[in-house]
Design an enzyme around this catalytic site. Structure first.
Site: not given
Ligand code: ADP
Length: 196
Positions: A20, A95, A134, A151
């Site tokens: 995103k 969210r 990452r 998450r």
């Protein structure tokens, strides 16, 4: 930069690691409209040690969502800034269903309903691989393997219901987020072209 003929109000929806942020930044540069990432805003508050930052730090570190009211207030203020007049790209907001309802109410007040919600679809294993990589390069305190997995679970539990929420509004557009970033970009550009 491309000049928009009508304002472009978009939401990028997708699990952590779905790309995103990458796509939001590209669209922002391409159309000259702001990408608004609640995660970035909250992290900046934590870094700066503001009262808000102190309030949300524990949520971020654990990979939990910050309280709805708090992020809704942030978005309400941000969308009243004049740089959003020609459009905006929301990255990481809404969210929860409550956030989505608040956004709808806010945009109804402003008489500018969302044009589309782009859902970047990526399977769980690819997300774990990407975020694992990452984690090797960034400094985010929530890019630890246990927090990453949490998450993703939080996404499935609290955010995935938005897929149906926006499908019912006929706003949802699916994008295969497993493709390389430039192919995802091309798919998004095609969809936006059909909106203009
Ligand atoms: P990612 O999509 O990789 O999880 P983000 O930067 O979008 O990264 O979000 C990081 C964290 O910021 C989330 O785990 C959550 O704690 C907080 N956060 C971001 N956006 C929201 C939101 N809309 N509502 C509640 N918490 C949020």
């Amino acid at each position: 930069m491309q000049i928009l003929s009508v304002p472009l109000d978009l939401v990028l929806l997708g699990p952590p690691g779905s790309g995103k942020g990458t796509q939001a930044a590209r669209l922002a540069a391409k159309y000259g409209i702001p990408a608004i990432a609640t995660g970035d805003i909250l992290r900046a508050q934590v870094e700066a040690g503001t009262p808000l930052g102190l309030q949300v730090k524990a949520y971020l570190d654990r990979g939990e969502l910050a309280p709805d009211k708090l992020v809704i207030d942030i978005i309400r203020h941000r969308l009243s800034d004049p740089d959003t007049l020609l459009g905006f790209i929301l990255d990481g907001f809404p969210r929860t269903v409550r956030q989505a309802q608040a956004l709808d109410a806010l945009l109804a007040e402003l008489e500018r309903p969302l044009d589309a919600v782009l859902y970047l679809q990526v399977d769980r294993q690819s997300l774990l691989d990407r975020l694992g990589h990452r984690a090797e390069i960034d400094q985010r305190s929530d890019d630890r393997p246990d927090v990453i997995a949490h998450r993703i679970d939080v996404f499935l539990d609290q955010t995935a219901p938005l897929i149906d929420y926006y499908r019912q509004q006929s706003k949802l557009r699916l994008i295969d987020g497993r493709q390389p970033a430039d192919q995802v970009a091309a798919a998004i550009d095609g969809l936006i072209g059909s909106l203009q």
